[in-house]
Design a protein around this motif. Structure first.
Motif, short mmCIF file in Angstrom:
data_model
loop_
_atom_site.label_atom_id
_atom_site.label_comp_id
_atom_site.label_asym_id
_atom_site.label_seq_id
_atom_site.Cartn_x
_atom_site.Cartn_y
_atom_site.Cartn_z
N LYS A 135 -2.16 -18.92 3.04
CA LYS A 135 -2.50 -17.80 1.77
C LYS A 135 -3.28 -16.81 2.13
O LYS A 135 -3.04 -15.64 1.68
CB LYS A 135 -3.11 -18.94 0.79
CG LYS A 135 -3.26 -18.20 -0.21
CD LYS A 135 -4.01 -19.02 -1.51
CE LYS A 135 -4.31 -18.26 -2.68
NZ LYS A 135 -4.94 -17.04 -2.68
N VAL A 136 -4.17 -17.00 3.18
CA VAL A 136 -5.14 -16.01 3.56
C VAL A 136 -4.25 -14.82 4.20
O VAL A 136 -4.47 -13.53 3.81
CB VAL A 136 -6.36 -16.56 4.78
CG1 VAL A 136 -6.92 -15.30 5.08
CG2 VAL A 136 -7.16 -17.25 3.68
N ALA A 137 -3.32 -15.18 5.08
CA ALA A 137 -2.67 -14.22 5.86
C ALA A 137 -1.79 -13.67 4.77
O ALA A 137 -1.32 -12.28 4.63
CB ALA A 137 -1.77 -14.95 6.73
N SER A 138 -1.29 -14.30 3.84
CA SER A 138 -0.17 -13.73 2.78
C SER A 138 -1.02 -12.54 1.91
O SER A 138 -0.59 -11.51 1.42
CB SER A 138 0.28 -14.97 1.76
OG SER A 138 1.22 -14.27 0.66
N ALA A 174 -1.48 -9.69 3.97
CA ALA A 174 -0.39 -8.99 4.10
C ALA A 174 -0.35 -7.99 2.54
O ALA A 174 0.37 -6.92 2.56
CB ALA A 174 0.75 -9.76 4.35
N ALA A 175 -0.38 -8.75 1.66
CA ALA A 175 -0.12 -8.11 0.42
C ALA A 175 -1.40 -6.95 0.26
O ALA A 175 -1.02 -5.96 -0.46
CB ALA A 175 -0.48 -8.91 -0.85
N ALA A 176 -2.31 -7.33 0.67
CA ALA A 176 -3.43 -6.11 0.48
C ALA A 176 -3.35 -4.97 1.27
O ALA A 176 -3.23 -3.85 0.88
CB ALA A 176 -4.76 -6.73 0.65
N ASP A 177 -2.73 -5.32 2.63
CA ASP A 177 -2.21 -4.25 3.30
C ASP A 177 -1.11 -3.46 2.63
O ASP A 177 -0.90 -2.17 2.75
CB ASP A 177 -1.94 -4.86 4.78
CG ASP A 177 -3.10 -5.33 5.51
OD1 ASP A 177 -4.16 -5.06 5.36
OD2 ASP A 177 -2.64 -6.07 6.59
N ALA A 178 -0.31 -4.30 2.32
CA ALA A 178 1.13 -3.39 1.45
C ALA A 178 0.44 -2.47 0.30
O ALA A 178 1.00 -1.54 0.03
CB ALA A 178 1.97 -4.69 0.91
N LEU A 179 -0.48 -3.09 -0.37
CA LEU A 179 -1.08 -2.25 -1.52
C LEU A 179 -1.83 -1.03 -0.88
O LEU A 179 -1.62 0.08 -1.67
CB LEU A 179 -1.85 -3.16 -2.38
CG LEU A 179 -1.15 -4.27 -3.15
CD1 LEU A 179 -2.28 -5.06 -3.99
CD2 LEU A 179 -0.28 -3.63 -4.29
N ALA A 180 -2.49 -1.26 0.25
CA ALA A 180 -3.12 -0.13 0.61
C ALA A 180 -2.25 0.96 1.23
O ALA A 180 -2.49 2.10 0.95
CB ALA A 180 -3.94 -0.49 1.83
N GLN A 181 -1.08 0.51 1.89
CA GLN A 181 -0.08 1.23 2.34
C GLN A 181 0.66 2.27 1.38
O GLN A 181 0.78 3.39 1.11
CB GLN A 181 1.09 0.44 3.14
CG GLN A 181 2.13 1.62 3.74
CD GLN A 181 2.95 0.82 4.63
OE1 GLN A 181 3.03 -0.47 4.69
NE2 GLN A 181 3.58 1.37 5.59
N VAL A 182 1.06 1.55 -0.09
CA VAL A 182 1.46 2.09 -1.21
C VAL A 182 0.46 3.05 -1.82
O VAL A 182 1.05 4.33 -2.01
CB VAL A 182 1.66 0.92 -2.18
CG1 VAL A 182 2.15 1.59 -3.61
CG2 VAL A 182 3.06 0.16 -1.84
N ALA A 183 -0.98 2.90 -1.61
CA ALA A 183 -1.88 3.57 -2.08
C ALA A 183 -1.78 4.86 -1.31
O ALA A 183 -1.91 6.01 -1.64
CB ALA A 183 -3.14 3.15 -2.35
N THR A 184 -1.82 4.94 0.05
CA THR A 184 -1.67 6.02 0.79
C THR A 184 -0.49 6.74 0.90
O THR A 184 -0.75 8.05 0.86
CB THR A 184 -1.71 5.53 2.61
OG1 THR A 184 -3.08 4.53 2.56
CG2 THR A 184 -1.66 6.48 3.28
N LEU A 185 0.87 5.90 0.67
CA LEU A 185 1.91 6.99 0.65
C LEU A 185 1.94 7.65 -0.76
O LEU A 185 2.45 8.70 -1.14
CB LEU A 185 3.14 5.92 0.51
CG LEU A 185 3.39 5.23 2.21
CD1 LEU A 185 4.39 4.34 1.82
CD2 LEU A 185 3.73 6.50 2.81
N THR A 186 1.39 6.93 -1.78
CA THR A 186 1.42 7.50 -3.19
C THR A 186 0.30 8.72 -3.01
O THR A 186 0.65 9.85 -3.67
CB THR A 186 0.49 6.67 -4.18
OG1 THR A 186 1.46 5.44 -4.26
CG2 THR A 186 0.48 7.19 -5.65
N ALA A 187 -0.82 8.67 -2.22
CA ALA A 187 -1.82 9.68 -2.18
C ALA A 187 -0.91 11.00 -1.42
O ALA A 187 -1.14 12.20 -1.81
CB ALA A 187 -2.98 9.54 -1.60
#
Length: 205
Positions: A90-93, A96-109
């Protein structure tokens, strides 16, 4: 001839009520052996007896319960390991979800930067080609710029490349070398270029 009767512990039975699911009772049982001069001549199952009577008769219930407890402990250890693994997963998941959200935020910016230029001291970092052309036409600078680019293109490679930038670039950047070349050549002042970029930003794409 020596004949002896031997009682050997056989079973420990616990029953639950099939209707209520509640503990109904427990019993123990022995195997009765008739031994003659060390040879078993008869074996039969003894009558089941209540746990209290079995204990009084020497039934080794403590060892049975010990094995049951050991099994429970082993099962508990297995479940603890499973819980630990699930927690790790769960921690790994979550990471991974937090990293994906951060990547989405970066791409959105990045997308926002690409589609909506930032202003530097009130001057947009870039404008679309159509906006730049409209600003030049509105300011009455288009014809003189086109003529200057054609003259530069006839002289050297730098002039040809500047003409290509002007004619084919999808966006015009304020800090682009070609724009700076317009200033360095005396065609525009820095203030005039800033004004053209501000004016260009007022036009729809």
């Amino acid at each position: 001839m020596a004949i002896t009767k031997v009682h050997v512990p056989d079973h420990f039975l616990v029953r639950w009520n099939e209707n209520t699911g509640l503990l109904q009772g427990a019993q123990v049982g022995y195997i009765e052996k008739i031994v003659e001069d060390g040879v078993v001549i008869s074996i039969k199952e003894g009558d089941p007896m209540a746990v209290a009577l079995g204990l009084a008769a020497g039934f080794p219930l403590s060892s049975v319960l010990g094995e049951i407890n050991t099994a429970l402990l082993a099962d508990a250890d297995t479940k603890t390991a499973q819980i630990a693994q699930l927690t790790t997963d769960k921690v790994a998941s979550d990471k991974a979800a937090a990293d994906a959200l951060a990547q989405v935020a970066t791409l959105t910016a990045q997308l926002a930067d690409y589609t909506s230029p930032k202003d530097v001291a009130g001057v947009p970092e870039w404008v679309y080609k159509s906006q730049a052309y409209k600003a030049l036409i509105t300011a009455g600078k288009m014809d003189s710029l086109v003529a200057a680019l054609a003259a530069a293109a006839s002289k050297d490679l730098a002039g040809k490349l500047a003409q290509v930038d002007f004619e084919t670039s999808a966006r015009f950047f304020r800090k682009h070398p070609t724009v700076q070349m317009f200033v360095d050549s005396g065609l525009f002042t820095d203030a005039e270029v800033d004004g053209l970029f501000k004016l260009a930003a007022t036009f729809a794409v």
